[in-house]
Design a protein around this motif. Sequence first.
Motif, PDB file in Angstrom:
ATOM      1  N   GLY A  12      37.829 -38.400  17.904  1.00 15.52           N
ATOM      2  CA  GLY A  12      37.268 -38.741  19.206  1.00 15.52           C
ATOM      3  C   GLY A  12      37.287 -37.617  20.232  1.00 15.52           C
ATOM      4  O   GLY A  12      37.142 -37.880  21.427  1.00 15.52           O
ATOM      5  N   SER A  13      37.439 -36.386  19.778  1.00 17.07           N
ATOM      6  CA  SER A  13      37.559 -35.269  20.721  1.00 17.07           C
ATOM      7  C   SER A  13      36.216 -34.614  21.076  1.00 17.07           C
ATOM      8  O   SER A  13      36.198 -33.578  21.756  1.00 17.07           O
ATOM      9  CB  SER A  13      38.514 -34.214  20.167  1.00 17.07           C
ATOM     10  OG  SER A  13      37.997 -33.652  18.983  1.00 17.07           O
ATOM     11  N   LEU A  14      35.101 -35.188  20.651  1.00 17.03           N
ATOM     12  CA  LEU A  14      33.797 -34.572  20.905  1.00 17.03           C
ATOM     13  C   LEU A  14      33.547 -34.302  22.395  1.00 17.03           C
ATOM     14  O   LEU A  14      33.099 -33.205  22.746  1.00 17.03           O
ATOM     15  CB  LEU A  14      32.665 -35.407  20.308  1.00 17.03           C
ATOM     16  CG  LEU A  14      31.258 -34.817  20.461  1.00 17.03           C
ATOM     17  CD1 LEU A  14      31.159 -33.435  19.807  1.00 17.03           C
ATOM     18  CD2 LEU A  14      30.223 -35.769  19.874  1.00 17.03           C
ATOM     19  N   PRO A  15      33.834 -35.240  23.313  1.00 18.32           N
ATOM     20  CA  PRO A  15      33.607 -34.931  24.732  1.00 18.32           C
ATOM     21  C   PRO A  15      34.425 -33.720  25.207  1.00 18.32           C
ATOM     22  O   PRO A  15      33.913 -32.878  25.949  1.00 18.32           O
ATOM     23  CB  PRO A  15      34.034 -36.210  25.455  1.00 18.32           C
ATOM     24  CG  PRO A  15      33.848 -37.292  24.439  1.00 18.32           C
ATOM     25  CD  PRO A  15      34.225 -36.644  23.122  1.00 18.32           C
ATOM     26  N   LEU A  16      35.661 -33.616  24.770  1.00 19.78           N
ATOM     27  CA  LEU A  16      36.484 -32.454  25.125  1.00 19.78           C
ATOM     28  C   LEU A  16      35.912 -31.178  24.536  1.00 19.78           C
ATOM     29  O   LEU A  16      35.894 -30.121  25.177  1.00 19.78           O
ATOM     30  CB  LEU A  16      37.925 -32.632  24.636  1.00 19.78           C
ATOM     31  CG  LEU A  16      38.784 -33.652  25.356  1.00 19.78           C
ATOM     32  CD1 LEU A  16      40.119 -33.813  24.654  1.00 19.78           C
ATOM     33  CD2 LEU A  16      38.980 -33.241  26.804  1.00 19.78           C
ATOM     34  N   ARG A  17      35.440 -31.258  23.309  1.00 19.87           N
ATOM     35  CA  ARG A  17      34.838 -30.102  22.626  1.00 19.87           C
ATOM     36  C   ARG A  17      33.618 -29.624  23.421  1.00 19.87           C
ATOM     37  O   ARG A  17      33.442 -28.431  23.653  1.00 19.87           O
ATOM     38  CB  ARG A  17      34.447 -30.491  21.196  1.00 19.87           C
ATOM     39  CG  ARG A  17      33.797 -29.377  20.392  1.00 19.87           C
ATOM     40  CD  ARG A  17      33.428 -29.869  19.005  1.00 19.87           C
ATOM     41  NE  ARG A  17      34.494 -29.671  18.055  1.00 19.87           N
ATOM     42  CZ  ARG A  17      34.689 -28.549  17.365  1.00 19.87           C
ATOM     43  NH1 ARG A  17      33.883 -27.523  17.537  1.00 19.87           N
ATOM     44  NH2 ARG A  17      35.679 -28.454  16.514  1.00 19.87           N
ATOM     45  N   GLN A  18      32.776 -30.544  23.838  1.00 18.08           N
ATOM     46  CA  GLN A  18      31.565 -30.183  24.566  1.00 18.08           C
ATOM     47  C   GLN A  18      31.889 -29.538  25.912  1.00 18.08           C
ATOM     48  O   GLN A  18      31.256 -28.557  26.308  1.00 18.08           O
ATOM     49  CB  GLN A  18      30.679 -31.416  24.752  1.00 18.08           C
ATOM     50  CG  GLN A  18      30.090 -31.909  23.437  1.00 18.08           C
ATOM     51  CD  GLN A  18      29.443 -33.281  23.545  1.00 18.08           C
ATOM     52  OE1 GLN A  18      29.868 -34.125  24.329  1.00 18.08           O
ATOM     53  NE2 GLN A  18      28.417 -33.510  22.744  1.00 18.08           N
TER      54      GLN A  18
END
Length: 99
Positions: A12-18
């Motif tokens: 679930g870390s996609l928003p942080l990655r972006q």
Amino acid sequence: MLYAIYCADHAGSLPLRQQTRPAHLERLRALQAEGRLLLAGPLPAVDSDDPGEAGFTGSLIVAEFASLEAARTWAEADPYRHAGVYAQVTVTPFKKVFP
């Protein structure tokens, strides 16, 4: 010597990655400008160049460093690590054979 840096993402870390991507890419560009970057890229969570909302499971970087400790220090300072994208980072010596 070359070192492989394998980074596993938190689920679930996609928003942080972006959000953190520009700072992460800046560090990789610096390695590239120094002629030390062999390859780098994310690991899609699904079999697609653009995984969309499925996101990524991690990243792989292969670059030249003076020592294993220097590679580990560089990897631990990555913006993705500080932002909480990476759950685990593994650094190991790498010997390029092909191409």
